[in-house]
Design a protein around this motif. Structure first.
Motif, PDB file in Angstrom:
ATOM      1  N   HIS A   1       0.659  -1.142   0.075  1.00 42.63           N
ATOM      2  CA  HIS A   1       0.015   0.028  -0.155  1.00 42.63           C
ATOM      3  C   HIS A   1       0.756   1.222   0.043  1.00 42.63           C
ATOM      4  CE1 HIS A   1      -4.255   1.714   1.736  1.00 42.63           C
ATOM      5  NE2 HIS A   1      -3.362   2.721   0.729  1.00 42.63           N
TER       6      HIS A   1
ATOM      7  N   HIS B   1      -4.310   5.706  -6.382  1.00 40.99           N
ATOM      8  CA  HIS B   1      -5.896   5.814  -6.203  1.00 40.99           C
ATOM      9  C   HIS B   1      -6.507   5.613  -7.494  1.00 40.99           C
ATOM     10  CE1 HIS B   1      -6.234   6.868  -1.930  1.00 40.99           C
ATOM     11  NE2 HIS B   1      -5.350   7.793  -2.076  1.00 40.99           N
TER      12      HIS B   1
ATOM     13  N   GLU C   1      -5.396   1.217  -5.327  1.00 38.20           N
ATOM     14  CA  GLU C   1      -6.493   1.080  -4.321  1.00 38.20           C
ATOM     15  C   GLU C   1      -7.636   1.885  -4.793  1.00 38.20           C
ATOM     16  OE1 GLU C   1      -5.336   3.943  -0.862  1.00 38.20           O
ATOM     17  OE2 GLU C   1      -6.905   3.473  -0.053  1.00 38.20           O
TER      18      GLU C   1
ATOM     19  N   SER D   1     -11.380  -0.168  -1.216  1.00 33.90           N
ATOM     20  CA  SER D   1     -11.476   1.030  -0.257  1.00 33.90           C
ATOM     21  C   SER D   1     -12.540   1.740  -0.419  1.00 33.90           C
ATOM     22  CB  SER D   1     -10.161   1.886  -0.994  1.00 33.90           C
ATOM     23  OG  SER D   1      -9.842   2.942  -0.178  1.00 33.90           O
TER      24      SER D   1
ATOM     25  N   HIS E   1     -13.447   6.096   0.333  1.00 35.45           N
ATOM     26  CA  HIS E   1     -13.210   7.228   0.927  1.00 35.45           C
ATOM     27  C   HIS E   1     -14.370   8.438   0.912  1.00 35.45           C
ATOM     28  CE1 HIS E   1      -9.214   5.647  -0.280  1.00 35.45           C
ATOM     29  NE2 HIS E   1      -8.759   6.066   0.741  1.00 35.45           N
TER      30      HIS E   1
ATOM     31  N   HIS F   1      -7.753   0.386   5.439  1.00 33.22           N
ATOM     32  CA  HIS F   1      -8.420   0.722   6.494  1.00 33.22           C
ATOM     33  C   HIS F   1      -9.973   0.789   7.029  1.00 33.22           C
ATOM     34  CE1 HIS F   1      -9.400   3.734   3.214  1.00 33.22           C
ATOM     35  NE2 HIS F   1      -8.181   3.983   3.037  1.00 33.22           N
TER      36      HIS F   1
ATOM     37  N   ASP G   1       0.633   2.676   4.090  1.00 30.88           N
ATOM     38  CA  ASP G   1      -0.369   3.694   3.198  1.00 30.88           C
ATOM     39  C   ASP G   1       0.804   4.721   2.962  1.00 30.88           C
ATOM     40  OD1 ASP G   1      -2.272   4.911   1.950  1.00 30.88           O
ATOM     41  OD2 ASP G   1      -3.502   4.960   3.492  1.00 30.88           O
TER      42      ASP G   1
HETATM   43 ZN   LIG Z   1      -6.989   5.156   1.575  1.00 34.09          ZN
END
Ligand SMILES: [Zn+2]
Ligand SMILES: [Zn+2]
Length: 273
Positions: free
Chosen positions: A10, A45, A93, A121, A123, A176, A244
């Motif tokens: 990550h 991302h 991610e 993921s 967000h 996460h 991360d």
């Molecule tokens: Zn993240």
């Protein structure tokens, strides 16, 4: 001396001036190699959605624009790999969305990308129909007059999104899990129901999860919270540690501390690609 995980899957970089890492792919890979890591997974991302606000250069509305930068970011890794001995894994991610529209687009994208793995993921908080979404980092973009009830509704969609991502079958591990708690969202006990559902679902789907150490410097614990890590270890859900890393200095951060906890929790199942 007990063994410390010597890889990360990550990590972020600033490829093309688009993504939110601080350093170049080459800088991140060299730093991981210097640290003695056996592998680094590069996971910028993947944030694409037809209704995505363009409030960051890495938030894409346009499919082709997104695909183009993703492809080029992977090509760049092939080039770097020829100059280094460390194993480089290519991933993303991915911000998951459950709608058919998103899934169709995402699957089309996957056919064009040669990747080794994907991280699941979430967000964004959003409306159920995915017509409006807000990155949890950018809550100042919420419309004026957003009420506490609106927030509860958006947040419940956040948790449902994670549940849908777990069972989607797209991902190698989940990022996460309780990330929103960093912003003091869903910290009260009435949200525990969702956290338990996530534990159950990871267990049922045998879906690996990360202990994300970015929380340690921010709120004094990783994501997810220790009690969730402990419960998941008890159920032998496979775990890995993630830094991360958005900076070279982040690589391997908190690994020693988390290894200690994992031993304390008698965690036996470790995830490795
Ligand atoms: Zn993240
Ligand atoms: Zn990340």
């Amino acid at each position: 001396m007990n063994k410390i995980q010597n890889f990360t899957y990550h990590s972020h970089n600033n490829f093309g001036g688009v993504f939110d890492g601080r350093y170049s792919p080459e800088d991140m890979i060299s730093a991981a190699e210097k640290l003695g890591f056996e592998a680094i997974g590069v996971s910028n991302h993947l944030i694409w959605h037809p209704n995505m606000p363009r409030s960051h250069s890495m938030f894409f509305k346009d499919f082709n624009q997104a695909l183009d930068i993703y492809k080029r970011s992977l090509d760049c890794l092939d080039e770097i790999a020829s100059k280094h001995n460390i194993k480089i894994l290519k991933g993303f991610e991915v911000d998951f969305f459950p709608s058919k529209e998103w899934r169709n687009g995402f699957e089309k994208m996957l056919k064009e990308l040669k990747i080794d793995y994907l991280i699941g993921s979430t967000h964004f908080i959003r409306t159920e129909d995915e017509s409006q979404m807000w990155n949890i980092y950018h809550l100042d973009e919420l419309p004026q007059g957003t009420t506490a009830e609106d927030m509860d509704y958006y947040l419940s969609n956040y948790w449902k999104n994670i549940l849908a991502a777990i069972s989607s079958g797209y991902f190698d591990f989940m990022a996460h899990l309780d990330y929103c708690t960093q912003f003091n969202l869903s910290t009260s006990p009435e949200w525990d129901e969702y956290k338990w559902q996530i534990i159950e679902s990871l267990d049922k789907n045998k879906m690996p999860f990360e202990v994300n150490t970015s929380g340690i410097s921010r709120i004094g614990r990783p994501f997810p919270d220790w009690w969730m890590v402990k419960e998941l270890c008890r159920r032998q859900v496979p775990v890995l540690i993630s830094d991360d890393a958005h900076y070279t200095e982040h690589l391997g951060r908190g690994f020693v501390e988390v290894e200690e906890k994992l031993r304390e929790f008698n965690c036996l199942k470790r995830f490795k690609l």
